[in-house]
Design an enzyme around this catalytic site. Structure first.
Site: not given
Length: 448
Positions: A265, A379
């Protein structure tokens, strides 16, 4: 040109005493830049980590640290141009491996070719650093001549460089196969530019903040003011988050009453988005240091979430209505922000990370309630960490199906959607607005 505005060179003072040579202005910062560059390449470290290691015992003032970071960012962002300029002007086309010589030349040329600092400042410091190094001192005269020649010919050098020269060849070939030559060229071009700064908004912004809303729902800044100085920052009205990075959490359908896990996270941008919906969020982060940073971000934003220091692979916290897995990846989608990634990551890294992601997907799937939503995100621009990962998972797990991302239901621009219904953001998307980070996300649902 980089936005860095270097300090003016003070006039030299004459000294009648003989002794150690005086350091040219900016010497220490440029020495750290060369050493950190060498560390990035040899140890494959992020730029900020390399700088921190080089300044651990000899801290630099903030202005010098800013110069170091600017030099290294430009040196890696435009490394292909820099290396080609060196090879074309060196007599043999090669630079000797002599101590810090090569990183010294590359960081000097970053300044000469692309930064708003005097050429003589970059040359003088590079030559002085070479002279003081036992391995590089024999090449000081060579460095002086080579750098001065390139400085004199920089207009010609820059005019003749191909658009794709700053993308490592192996990566450019991969992007060409995955997205076509035209898009690969567009990605390579936009990687040369400084990235914009986007905000995810939690409360109305002050009209004093210059910027505009994007079609994705993020706010793109049009100011160079320090983020922490913007009105509303201390009150938690917004967080810095790239427009592409803000999308995966929006695919979750989070709402009050749901129990949601955000795996891997930190630094907490997606956790904050989920918590803002009123859902009960468990943020799992393996690093205690990063978990503490996550808590600090949530505290500033005044958003509640439970933070657990733990491994997503071995998570035992019951079942969840929805899970967001923003998995560790090669980060090739963030090259514009972290240009060293293009030069430190390898195909071996990509394949190893893809295996790790698969294991994490398997673990997350076991923690999902029947009918629950699982969003997998990276990403990365690499298909092994995106489309291929999901196809393999769905093939082996018939109890899961894809919940396609659509323009109508999710407000995502059509150019960011694959034919299968996954999110695939390329750096050249939103091109007229300044581009975005590269990102992939797939929304899966456990069949009830």
């Amino acid at each position: 040109m980089s936005r860095w505005q270097g300090p003016k060179r003070p006039p030299r003072e004459k000294s009648e005493e003989k002794g150690p040579r005086a350091e040219p202005p900016g010497f220490r910062a440029r020495l750290v830049a060369a050493r950190a560059h060498r560390r990035v390449m040899r140890e494959r470290r992020p730029i900020d980590e390399a700088i921190a290691l080089e300044t651990k015992t000899a801290p630099l003032p903030p202005a010098d640290l800013g110069l170091v970071r600017a030099i290294l960012t430009v040196a890696f962002r435009r490394r292909g141009t820099i290396r080609q300029a060196l090879a074309s002007r060196a007599a043999t086309g090669e630079i000797a491996e002599a101590g810090p010589l090569q990183p010294l030349l590359e960081t000097a040329l970053a300044q000469i070719l692309f930064m708003d600092v005097p050429d003589h400042a970059a040359v003088d410091c590079a030559v002085e650093i070479a002279k003081r190094d036992s391995e590089a001192k024999h090449y000081a005269a060579f460095a002086n001549a080579l750098l001065r020649r390139i400085a004199a010919e920089k207009a010609q050098i820059l005019a003749n460089m191909p658009d794709t020269v700053d993308a490592p060849e192996w990566l450019f070939e991969r992007w060409s196969r995955a997205y076509g030559a035209e898009r690969a060229e567009a990605i390579a071009r936009i990687h040369r530019q400084e990235p914009p700064v986007d905000l995810t908004i939690f409360a109305p912004l002050s009209p004093e903040i210059a910027g505009r809303m994007l079609s994705t729902g993020s706010f793109r800044l049009e100011t160079e003011a320090a983020i922490a100085a913007l009105p509303g920052y201390a009150e938690g009205r917004f967080q810095v988050q790239d427009a592409a990075a803000a999308l995966p959490a929006r695919l979750m359908g989070a709402k009050a009453g749901m129990r949601i896990a955000d795996l891997c996270a930190a630094p907490g941008g997606k956790t904050a988005q989920l918590a803002a919906t009123g859902a009960a969020v468990l943020a799992v982060e393996r690093s205690a240091r990063r978990a503490e940073r996550l808590r600090e971000n949530l505290a500033r934003l005044k958003l509640p979430a439970e933070v657990m220091v733990g491994d997503a692979l071995t998570l035992e916290a019951g079942l969840f209505d929805a899970i967001l897995l923003d998995a560790p990846c090669s980060a090739t989608g963030t090259i514009r922000r972290h240009p060293e990634v293009a030069w430190t990551k390898t195909l071996v890294d990509i394949l190893a990370l893809a295996r790790q992601q698969r294991a994490m997907l398997e673990s997350a799937a076991r923690s999902l309630k029947p009918g629950g939503i699982l969003v997998f995100a990276t990403c990365s621009l690499e298909p092994e960490e995106g489309e291929r990962q999901i196809e393999a998972f769905l093939s082996d797990h018939p109890q899961f199906m894809r919940r396609p991302v659509t323009v109508e239901s999710d407000g995502v621009p059509a150019e960011m959607l694959t034919s299968a219904g996954d999110l695939r953001v390329l750096p050249c998307h939103l091109a007229k607005e300044g581009g975005a980070d590269g990102f992939f996300a797939a929304r899966l649902q456990h069949r009830a």
